[in-house]
Design a protein around this motif. Structure first.
Motif, short mmCIF file in Angstrom:
data_model
loop_
_atom_site.label_atom_id
_atom_site.label_comp_id
_atom_site.label_asym_id
_atom_site.label_seq_id
_atom_site.Cartn_x
_atom_site.Cartn_y
_atom_site.Cartn_z
N GLN A 164 5.95 -4.83 -8.55
CA GLN A 164 5.69 -3.63 -7.73
C GLN A 164 5.79 -4.04 -6.26
OE1 GLN A 164 5.93 -0.53 -6.82
NE2 GLN A 164 5.09 -0.03 -8.82
N PRO A 165 7.03 -4.16 -5.74
CA PRO A 165 7.24 -4.62 -4.37
C PRO A 165 6.46 -3.85 -3.31
CG PRO A 165 9.33 -4.51 -5.54
CD PRO A 165 8.28 -3.87 -6.43
N ALA A 166 6.15 -2.59 -3.58
CA ALA A 166 5.41 -1.79 -2.59
C ALA A 166 3.99 -2.31 -2.37
CB ALA A 166 5.37 -0.33 -3.03
N THR A 167 3.51 -3.22 -3.23
CA THR A 167 2.17 -3.78 -3.04
C THR A 167 2.16 -4.92 -2.02
OG1 THR A 167 2.40 -5.40 -4.84
CG2 THR A 167 1.50 -3.22 -5.42
N ARG A 168 3.34 -5.38 -1.57
CA ARG A 168 3.40 -6.49 -0.60
C ARG A 168 2.97 -5.98 0.77
NH1 ARG A 168 5.84 -11.29 -0.54
NH2 ARG A 168 7.08 -10.84 -2.41
N PRO A 169 2.00 -6.67 1.41
CA PRO A 169 1.59 -6.27 2.75
C PRO A 169 2.75 -6.43 3.74
CG PRO A 169 0.10 -7.93 1.86
CD PRO A 169 1.24 -7.81 0.92
N SER A 170 2.70 -5.67 4.83
CA SER A 170 3.77 -5.72 5.81
C SER A 170 3.74 -6.99 6.66
CB SER A 170 3.74 -4.50 6.71
OG SER A 170 2.50 -4.42 7.36
N SER A 171 2.57 -7.66 6.74
CA SER A 171 2.52 -8.88 7.54
C SER A 171 1.93 -10.03 6.77
CB SER A 171 1.71 -8.66 8.80
OG SER A 171 0.41 -8.26 8.50
#
Length: 150
Positions: free
Chosen positions: A143-150
């Motif tokens: 679920q790549p959308a769970t990766r934080p932006s930083s």
């Protein structure tokens, strides 16, 4: 202790100093000095999920830990960020407890500090969590959308 921060220099120094005093007290095995870094009504949620309330209980319980399970351990802390909100600050740290130098800083802690009457900063709450990189990788992969932006 190092890291990124946003706030006035004197407040940042005072906040960092409280965490350093806590680290020094841990490394000396001094539960009373460790507890003195906390407010009278503080909450400490430990890595294993135990909840301690108040500076006195935190100091007493940690002395028992320093005399047994945590005897001769060293606390290493790296400040990741400090965010100020008036007379409160949220501090994210990476750290580890080990006998000697840790191989990695595998635990995260979120501290909430408050400026008390007289201008002195104390820890009002801390939540400690073990970083689980394998579980994180699985989550990010499926679920790549769970990766934080930083």
């Amino acid at each position: 202790m190092t890291g990124t921060t946003t706030s006035s220099t004197s407040d940042l120094a005072a906040i960092t100093e409280v965490l350093r005093r806590g680290q020094d007290a841990w490394n000396a095995g001094d539960g009373a000095a460790y507890g003195a870094c906390f407010t009278d009504d503080a909450t400490d949620v430990t890595f294993v999920g135990t909840v301690y309330h108040g500076a006195a209980e935190i100091g007493r319980a940690h002395q028992a830990l320093f005399d047994s399970f945590l005897k001769d351990t060293l606390l290493t802390i790296e400040i990741v960020e400090i965010r100020r909100y008036g007379d409160a600050a949220v501090v994210l740290t990476r750290g580890e407890v080990a006998k000697g130098a840790p191989k990695k800083l595998g635990k995260l802690a979120t501290y909430t500090l408050v400026r008390q009457a007289g201008g002195q900063w104390r820890i009002a709450a801390v939540q400690k969590t073990k970083h689980k990189p394998l579980m994180e990788t699985v989550s990010f992969t499926f679920q790549p959308a769970t990766r934080p932006s930083s």
